[in-house]
Scaffold this active site. Structure first.
Site, PDB file in Angstrom:
ATOM      1  N   LYS A 199       0.847  -1.191   0.000  1.00 24.81           N
ATOM      2  CA  LYS A 199       0.000   0.000   0.000  1.00 24.81           C
ATOM      3  C   LYS A 199       0.882   1.240   0.000  1.00 24.81           C
ATOM      4  CE  LYS A 199      -0.497   1.830   3.652  1.00 24.81           C
ATOM      5  NZ  LYS A 199       0.090   2.973   4.428  1.00 24.81           N
ATOM      6  N   ALA A 225       6.740  -3.029   9.695  1.00 24.45           N
ATOM      7  CA  ALA A 225       6.690  -1.673  10.266  1.00 24.45           C
ATOM      8  C   ALA A 225       7.329  -0.672   9.319  1.00 24.45           C
ATOM      9  CB  ALA A 225       7.377  -1.640  11.636  1.00 24.45           C
ATOM     10  N   SER A 231      -1.496  -4.888   7.468  1.00 22.57           N
ATOM     11  CA  SER A 231      -2.871  -4.612   7.044  1.00 22.57           C
ATOM     12  C   SER A 231      -3.186  -5.311   5.733  1.00 22.57           C
ATOM     13  CB  SER A 231      -3.070  -3.107   6.882  1.00 22.57           C
ATOM     14  OG  SER A 231      -2.902  -2.439   8.124  1.00 22.57           O
ATOM     15  N   ALA A 232      -2.233  -5.290   4.800  1.00 27.54           N
ATOM     16  CA  ALA A 232      -2.437  -5.966   3.518  1.00 27.54           C
ATOM     17  C   ALA A 232      -2.576  -7.469   3.711  1.00 27.54           C
ATOM     18  CB  ALA A 232      -1.281  -5.657   2.570  1.00 27.54           C
ATOM     19  N   ILE A 252       4.024   0.661   4.414  1.00 26.24           N
ATOM     20  CA  ILE A 252       3.387   0.218   3.170  1.00 26.24           C
ATOM     21  C   ILE A 252       2.317  -0.855   3.441  1.00 26.24           C
ATOM     22  CG2 ILE A 252       5.176   0.916   1.562  1.00 26.24           C
ATOM     23  CD1 ILE A 252       6.376  -1.856   1.711  1.00 26.24           C
ATOM     24  N   ASP A 254      -5.838   0.932   8.204  1.00 26.45           N
ATOM     25  CA  ASP A 254      -5.501   0.711   6.797  1.00 26.45           C
ATOM     26  C   ASP A 254      -6.128  -0.553   6.207  1.00 26.45           C
ATOM     27  OD1 ASP A 254      -3.991   2.992   6.505  1.00 26.45           O
ATOM     28  OD2 ASP A 254      -2.063   2.003   6.785  1.00 26.45           O
ATOM     29  N   GLY A 296       2.044  -3.599   5.279  1.00 27.49           N
ATOM     30  CA  GLY A 296       2.300  -5.037   5.208  1.00 27.49           C
ATOM     31  C   GLY A 296       1.334  -5.864   6.036  1.00 27.49           C
ATOM     32  N   PRO A 347       8.852  -5.459   3.987  1.00 25.78           N
ATOM     33  CA  PRO A 347       9.435  -5.184   5.305  1.00 25.78           C
ATOM     34  C   PRO A 347       8.347  -4.917   6.345  1.00 25.78           C
ATOM     35  CG  PRO A 347      10.476  -3.845   3.604  1.00 25.78           C
ATOM     36  CD  PRO A 347       9.289  -4.490   2.971  1.00 25.78           C
TER      37      PRO A 347
END
Length: 275
Positions: free
Chosen positions: A9, A95, A102-103, A98, A135, A100, A93
């Site tokens: 994201k 924290a 949440s995706a 982008i 997110d 991670g 990565p």
């Protein structure tokens, strides 16, 4: 067996307006999604969570893992009495701004919905996603969107049409709470009007200066990205530390990736496109 991509994201712009009474912050943001990211696989079977991939060691598979929380909430919401074997192939990565985690949670919800015949647009899925994190609804939508509120009031917008992009992380994890604690609490206004890219270019990330206080190397990453040829927009995503650049052509992106890798071989990179 159901396989879902959990794409990175990006916050093309992130305006922090005020702190809310519920502890979250009122935001104006533009979400966009890369073509690449983590992968979540869900299959009927003995309850388990297996984590593979280059960033597997940074995550635990206990009940606090957001994937397992998503699974538990899904089963409770839809009255599902079943066990699932889940595998997360972790390439983003941790924290890193982008989305991670949440995706990954959103991909788990999409996979479970497909497995159990729940419509992808079911409003209960999005309410469930909002309960897991600010997110997660945007990641569940998985489409370019304008976000208000804490980021979960979403309006679909035109995407960037697979625009070449380079994501760079200097190898440091950044605490979102620590970054927000250093935000100066000044409302610098809403996003401008225009098409998606115009609005993003005319916007900003209000957390970038705060993130640079937490991790000064972010300023170095931004300096390197902005110096590359063919960059349309370079910015930090979310609360950091991942930064991105959008390029005019794939070849200019790839040239930048090679140059940065030669100069900073320990920095993580993802050459991708943004939808």
């Amino acid at each position: 067996m159901i396989v879902e991509t959990a794409p990175a994201k990006l916050n093309l712009a992130l305006h922090v307006r005020r702190r809310r009474d519920d502890g979250y912050h009122e935001l104006d943001t533009i979400f966009a999604f890369a073509r690449d990211g983590d992968t979540v696989t869900v299959a009927p079977g003995e309850a388990s969570l297996r984590i593979t991939g280059p960033f597997a060691n940074g995550l635990g598979s206990g009940p606090d893992n957001l994937i397992l929380r998503a699974e538990g909430a899904f089963k409770a919401t839809f009255g599902i009495d079943a066990s699932h074997a889940i595998t997360l192939d972790k390439h983003l990565p941790i924290a890193s701004g982008i989305g991670g985690g949440s995706a990954d949670a959103a991909a788990t919800l999409r996979a479970l919905a497909r497995l159990h015949g729940i419509a992808a647009h079911d409003e209960r899925l999005f309410a469930l996603a909002a309960s897991l994190g600010a997110d997660v609804p945007a990641c569940l939508l998985g489409h370019a969107a304008f976000g208000r509120g804490k980021g979960d009031a979403l309006e679909k917008i035109a995407g960037l049409g697979d625009m070449p992009a380079l994501l760079v992380n200097p190898g440091v994890g950044v605490s979102t709470a620590a970054v927000f604690a250093r935000w100066d609490r000044h409302d610098r206004g809403a996003l401008p009007d225009g098409d998606t890219l115009e609005r993003a270019i005319g916007g900003r990330n209000d957390l970038q200066l705060a993130a640079e206080q937490v991790a000064p190397v972010i300023a170095e990453v931004m300096s390197v990205l902005t110096q590359q040829a063919g960059v349309r927009l370079a910015r930090m995503s979310g609360s950091g530390a991942t930064c991105f650049a959008l390029f005019e052509t794939p070849s200019l992106r790839d040239t930048a990736a090679l140059a940065i890798a030669a100069a900073q071989p320990d920095w993580w990179q993802l050459a991708t496109t943004v939808q």
